[in-house]
Design a protein around this motif. Structure first.
Motif, PDB file in Angstrom:
ATOM      1  N   ILE A 166       0.854  -1.185   0.000  1.00 24.03           N
ATOM      2  CA  ILE A 166       0.000   0.000   0.000  1.00 24.03           C
ATOM      3  C   ILE A 166       0.887   1.231   0.000  1.00 24.03           C
ATOM      4  O   ILE A 166       1.938   1.252   0.650  1.00 24.03           O
ATOM      5  N   ASP A 198      -4.388  10.427  -3.205  1.00 24.35           N
ATOM      6  CA  ASP A 198      -4.842   9.083  -3.564  1.00 24.35           C
ATOM      7  C   ASP A 198      -3.890   8.028  -3.018  1.00 24.35           C
ATOM      8  O   ASP A 198      -2.677   8.194  -3.047  1.00 24.35           O
ATOM      9  N   ASP A 236     -13.918  -3.911   4.132  1.00 24.09           N
ATOM     10  CA  ASP A 236     -13.211  -2.636   4.203  1.00 24.09           C
ATOM     11  C   ASP A 236     -11.932  -2.811   5.020  1.00 24.09           C
ATOM     12  O   ASP A 236     -11.903  -3.588   5.980  1.00 24.09           O
ATOM     13  N   ILE A 253      -9.919   1.688   2.722  1.00 26.05           N
ATOM     14  CA  ILE A 253     -10.054   1.150   1.368  1.00 26.05           C
ATOM     15  C   ILE A 253     -11.336   0.316   1.376  1.00 26.05           C
ATOM     16  O   ILE A 253     -11.424  -0.677   2.104  1.00 26.05           O
ATOM     17  N   GLU A 292     -12.224  -2.865  -3.579  1.00 28.21           N
ATOM     18  CA  GLU A 292     -11.613  -1.705  -4.226  1.00 28.21           C
ATOM     19  C   GLU A 292     -10.106  -1.710  -3.995  1.00 28.21           C
ATOM     20  O   GLU A 292      -9.608  -2.385  -3.095  1.00 28.21           O
ATOM     21  N   ARG A 293      -9.377  -0.942  -4.793  1.00 28.20           N
ATOM     22  CA  ARG A 293      -7.924  -0.812  -4.645  1.00 28.20           C
ATOM     23  C   ARG A 293      -7.502   0.616  -4.328  1.00 28.20           C
ATOM     24  O   ARG A 293      -6.318   0.884  -4.199  1.00 28.20           O
ATOM     25  N   PHE A 294      -8.439   1.544  -4.247  1.00 25.96           N
ATOM     26  CA  PHE A 294      -8.095   2.947  -4.046  1.00 25.96           C
ATOM     27  C   PHE A 294      -8.787   3.519  -2.811  1.00 25.96           C
ATOM     28  O   PHE A 294      -9.898   3.137  -2.479  1.00 25.96           O
ATOM     29  N   GLY A 295      -8.105   4.448  -2.186  1.00 25.59           N
ATOM     30  CA  GLY A 295      -8.659   5.221  -1.087  1.00 25.59           C
ATOM     31  C   GLY A 295      -8.149   6.642  -1.202  1.00 25.59           C
ATOM     32  O   GLY A 295      -7.227   6.924  -1.975  1.00 25.59           O
TER      33      GLY A 295
END
Length: 140
Positions: free
Chosen positions: A35, A57, A67, A94, A98-101
């Motif tokens: 990450i 991002d 999550d 996250i 999903e792969r983005f936060g």
């Protein structure tokens, strides 16, 4: 002469076709989770007497069915701003699958130095994942 060109073309195609024996069967191999911030730097321009915000991002290398929450910390050795000059979300979530936060950093026109101020943010390390590169946020 025509036959020679045809034979040469067939031989060339055969060499290229046979020589490409790379095996890509390892795509399903389990790997460690990584990450990190998507960008190595960002800039927040603060108006006189005001404040300004920017999204940062974060990307993670795998997906999970639940999550996941990670801590974001300041690297004090790479930061030259007092705490009252900035604020950021200390955790990033996250969402499942999903792969983005995203976290938000806000700069304030409080105790900003004459030169650009720098805040270096890092995702806190853990035995469960590898923390990628930090991001350097310039606040001016």
């Amino acid at each position: 002469m025509k036959k020679l060109n045809i034979i040469f073309a067939i031989l060339t195609l055969t060499v290229f076709t046979v020589s490409c024996e790379t095996n890509f069967d390892d795509y399903d191999t389990p790997r460690e989770t990584i990450i990190g911030f998507s960008r190595g730097s960002a800039t927040v321009t603060v108006p006189n007497g005001g404040e300004s915000s920017r999204d940062l991002d974060i990307f993670i290398s795998d997906v999970a069915s639940t999550d996941r929450t990670f801590n974001v910390v300041v690297d004090p050795s790479e930061t030259n701003l007092p705490n009252e000059s900035y604020d950021f979300e200390s955790t990033v979530t996250i969402p499942a699958n999903e792969r983005f936060g995203v976290i938000v950093i806000t700069g304030y026109d409080i105790s900003l130095p004459e030169e650009d101020g720098i805040v270096t943010l890092q995702l806190e390390s853990s035995a469960e994942y590898i923390s990628g590169r930090p991001t350097v946020v310039t606040i001016k």
